[in-house]
Design a protein around this motif. Structure first.
Motif, mmCIF file in Angstrom:
data_model
loop_
_atom_site.group_PDB
_atom_site.id
_atom_site.type_symbol
_atom_site.label_atom_id
_atom_site.label_comp_id
_atom_site.label_asym_id
_atom_site.label_seq_id
_atom_site.Cartn_x
_atom_site.Cartn_y
_atom_site.Cartn_z
ATOM 1 N N ALA A 172 22.836 12.944 -31.890
ATOM 2 C CA ALA A 172 21.847 13.741 -31.176
ATOM 3 C C ALA A 172 22.388 14.094 -29.796
ATOM 4 C CB ALA A 172 20.541 12.967 -31.042
ATOM 5 N N ASP A 173 22.024 15.284 -29.300
ATOM 6 C CA ASP A 173 22.618 15.726 -28.042
ATOM 7 C C ASP A 173 22.086 14.990 -26.817
ATOM 8 O OD1 ASP A 173 20.100 16.888 -27.601
ATOM 9 O OD2 ASP A 173 20.791 18.923 -28.042
ATOM 10 N N ASP A 174 21.053 14.152 -26.993
ATOM 11 C CA ASP A 174 20.574 13.345 -25.880
ATOM 12 C C ASP A 174 21.017 11.888 -25.983
ATOM 13 O OD1 ASP A 174 19.035 12.553 -28.013
ATOM 14 O OD2 ASP A 174 17.106 12.727 -26.972
ATOM 15 N N ALA A 175 21.975 11.595 -26.865
ATOM 16 C CA ALA A 175 22.492 10.232 -26.995
ATOM 17 C C ALA A 175 23.328 9.873 -25.769
ATOM 18 C CB ALA A 175 23.320 10.102 -28.269
ATOM 19 N N SER A 176 23.536 8.580 -25.569
ATOM 20 C CA SER A 176 24.319 8.102 -24.437
ATOM 21 C C SER A 176 25.230 6.977 -24.905
ATOM 22 C CB SER A 176 23.395 7.596 -23.326
ATOM 23 O OG SER A 176 24.135 7.161 -22.208
ATOM 24 N N PHE A 177 26.504 7.045 -24.509
ATOM 25 C CA PHE A 177 27.503 6.078 -24.953
ATOM 26 C C PHE A 177 28.150 5.386 -23.755
ATOM 27 C CE2 PHE A 177 28.094 9.921 -27.806
ATOM 28 C CZ PHE A 177 27.188 9.487 -28.763
ATOM 29 N N PHE A 178 28.379 4.088 -23.875
ATOM 30 C CA PHE A 178 29.250 3.396 -22.929
ATOM 31 C C PHE A 178 29.664 2.054 -23.516
ATOM 32 C CE2 PHE A 178 24.891 2.502 -21.731
ATOM 33 C CZ PHE A 178 24.838 1.186 -21.288
ATOM 34 N N ILE A 179 30.734 1.504 -22.937
ATOM 35 C CA ILE A 179 31.352 0.279 -23.443
ATOM 36 C C ILE A 179 31.403 -0.706 -22.279
ATOM 37 C CG2 ILE A 179 33.398 -0.706 -24.558
ATOM 38 C CD1 ILE A 179 34.038 2.259 -25.425
ATOM 39 N N PRO A 180 30.410 -1.602 -22.143
ATOM 40 C CA PRO A 180 30.265 -2.412 -20.931
ATOM 41 C C PRO A 180 30.980 -3.761 -20.952
ATOM 42 C CG PRO A 180 28.369 -2.726 -22.313
ATOM 43 C CD PRO A 180 29.266 -1.745 -23.048
ATOM 44 N N GLU A 181 31.789 -4.032 -21.965
ATOM 45 C CA GLU A 181 32.338 -5.375 -22.120
ATOM 46 C C GLU A 181 33.085 -5.882 -20.888
ATOM 47 O OE1 GLU A 181 30.971 -4.864 -26.202
ATOM 48 O OE2 GLU A 181 31.598 -3.570 -24.567
ATOM 49 N N ILE A 182 33.934 -5.043 -20.286
ATOM 50 C CA ILE A 182 34.696 -5.517 -19.132
ATOM 51 C C ILE A 182 33.765 -5.808 -17.958
ATOM 52 C CG2 ILE A 182 36.317 -4.738 -17.345
ATOM 53 C CD1 ILE A 182 38.153 -3.812 -19.522
ATOM 54 N N GLU A 183 32.722 -5.019 -17.789
ATOM 55 C CA GLU A 183 31.728 -5.316 -16.756
ATOM 56 C C GLU A 183 31.056 -6.656 -17.031
ATOM 57 O OE1 GLU A 183 28.061 -3.060 -14.426
ATOM 58 O OE2 GLU A 183 28.912 -2.191 -16.231
ATOM 59 N N LEU A 184 30.988 -7.033 -18.297
ATOM 60 C CA LEU A 184 30.452 -8.332 -18.688
ATOM 61 C C LEU A 184 31.468 -9.462 -18.518
ATOM 62 C CD1 LEU A 184 28.535 -7.324 -21.913
ATOM 63 C CD2 LEU A 184 27.598 -8.813 -20.157
ATOM 64 N N GLY A 185 32.712 -9.094 -18.225
ATOM 65 C CA GLY A 185 33.745 -10.095 -18.031
ATOM 66 C C GLY A 185 34.461 -10.498 -19.303
ATOM 67 N N ILE A 186 34.363 -9.680 -20.353
ATOM 68 C CA ILE A 186 35.011 -10.006 -21.621
ATOM 69 C C ILE A 186 35.772 -8.784 -22.136
ATOM 70 C CG2 ILE A 186 33.341 -11.771 -22.301
ATOM 71 C CD1 ILE A 186 31.964 -9.666 -24.043
ATOM 72 N N PRO A 187 36.752 -8.996 -23.011
ATOM 73 C CA PRO A 187 37.445 -7.859 -23.611
ATOM 74 C C PRO A 187 36.623 -7.271 -24.751
ATOM 75 C CG PRO A 187 38.354 -9.897 -24.474
ATOM 76 C CD PRO A 187 37.337 -10.292 -23.432
ATOM 77 N N LEU A 188 36.876 -6.020 -25.072
ATOM 78 C CA LEU A 188 36.250 -5.407 -26.243
ATOM 79 C C LEU A 188 36.857 -6.011 -27.496
ATOM 80 C CD1 LEU A 188 34.337 -3.258 -27.447
ATOM 81 C CD2 LEU A 188 36.263 -1.658 -27.368
ATOM 82 N N ALA A 189 36.021 -6.516 -28.370
ATOM 83 C CA ALA A 189 36.493 -7.171 -29.588
ATOM 84 C C ALA A 189 36.045 -6.390 -30.815
ATOM 85 C CB ALA A 189 35.994 -8.621 -29.633
ATOM 86 N N TRP A 190 35.898 -7.070 -31.949
ATOM 87 C CA TRP A 190 35.467 -6.489 -33.212
ATOM 88 C C TRP A 190 36.433 -5.405 -33.703
ATOM 89 C CZ3 TRP A 190 29.449 -5.537 -32.658
ATOM 90 C CH2 TRP A 190 28.835 -6.729 -32.232
ATOM 91 N N GLY A 191 37.704 -5.500 -33.294
ATOM 92 C CA GLY A 191 38.658 -4.469 -33.682
ATOM 93 C C GLY A 191 38.423 -3.159 -32.967
ATOM 94 N N GLY A 192 37.688 -3.183 -31.858
ATOM 95 C CA GLY A 192 37.328 -1.952 -31.163
ATOM 96 C C GLY A 192 38.503 -1.233 -30.534
#
Length: 272
Positions: free
Chosen positions: A136-156
């Motif tokens: 949808a054109d009003d969707a919003s995406f972001f990846i906050p893991e580093i702000e949480l102090g952790i690396p992106l996992a799950w094969g991301g």
């Protein structure tokens, strides 16, 4: 012929050649905890036993696709590390995300992500495991893991590098900035951007287009493209990203970052 199976955190159904997998924790913006990860992997195996199934649509109930990993269902959401558990038990928990993502990506059916509202962190990874993405054109995406102090996992990381390239993966993951559907389409991450009112119909139309095609060449094309993508990323692996994630949980800096992040909100109500 309709077929369903009961789960606690997701809904699954198959109607002839089209299946639907709905993340079903709307009160938590479909935050993804350990139970959901286990159920996603089990649902993928269940779908693969339906031999007439051609397409599976992955969506989220309520006002979001997924707010990502459930901080209340992880060591970062607790007051102290889960030291009472054995290393093997903690490692099993750390690998759940990777196993669920792999199971969904390796399903025989063509998968379509139907995305509205927020797709955050692990929600973006779930988008990446799908073959096609309509948002949808009003969707919003972001990846906050580093702000949480952790690396992106799950094969991301390897999945994002495969889909959008190394430089953009580094930028989006390291800055944690939000990006829009239009930007996601411009970088090749999504196939179509449509008004929210048309999202469901557009996905259903795409699913019908796919099921109208001869099944064998469609299945071969999916496997062929995935094989080429794996070959292009030869030498990369995410087999231990759960171990890396667990290593981050005990860091004081990570726990402080997680506590600060939990004070933030997703629109009207925080899922944390």
């Amino acid at each position: 012929m309709s077929d369903t199976r009961k789960f606690e955190t997701i809904k699954v159904e198959v109607d002839d050649a089209v299946g639907r997998l709905t993340l079903n924790r709307p009160e938590r913006l479909n935050a993804i905890g350990a139970t959901m990860l286990r159920e996603l992997a089990e649902a993928a195996r269940w779908f693969d036993t339906r031999h007439d199934l051609r397409v599976v649509i992955l969506s989220g109930a309520g006002r979001a696709f997924s707010a990502g990993a459930d901080l209340k269902d992880s060591p970062l959401g607790q007051s102290a590390p889960a030291s009472h558990k054995s290393w093997l038990a903690r490692r099993e928990g750390g690998q759940l995300g990777l196993r669920a993502a792999d199971a969904l990506e390796n399903m025989h059916a063509v998968t379509i992500a139907q995305v509205h509202g927020y797709a955050v962190g692990g929600g973006v990874v779930l988008m990446a495991v799908c073959d096609l993405r309509v948002v949808a054109d009003d969707a919003s995406f972001f990846i906050p893991e580093i702000e949480l102090g952790i690396p992106l996992a799950w094969g991301g990381i390897p999945r994002l590098v495969r889909e959008i390239g190394p430089a953009l993966t580094k930028e989006l993951v390291m800055t944690c900035r939000r990006f829009t559907p239009d930007e996601a389409k411009s970088i090749g991450f999504v196939n179509r951007v449509v008004p929210p009112a048309r999202l469901k119909d557009e996905v259903e139309k795409l699913a019908q287009q796919l099921t109208a095609m001869p099944s064998v060449p469609v299945a071969i094309t999916k496997e062929h493209v995935n094989s080429v993508a794996r070959a292009m990323s030869a030498g990369t692996t995410s087999f231990a990203d759960g171990d890396v994630l667990l290593g981050s949980f005990g860091e004081e800096e990570s726990r402080a970052a997680a506590a600060a992040y939990r004070g933030k909100t997703f629109g009207r109500k925080s899922p944390d």
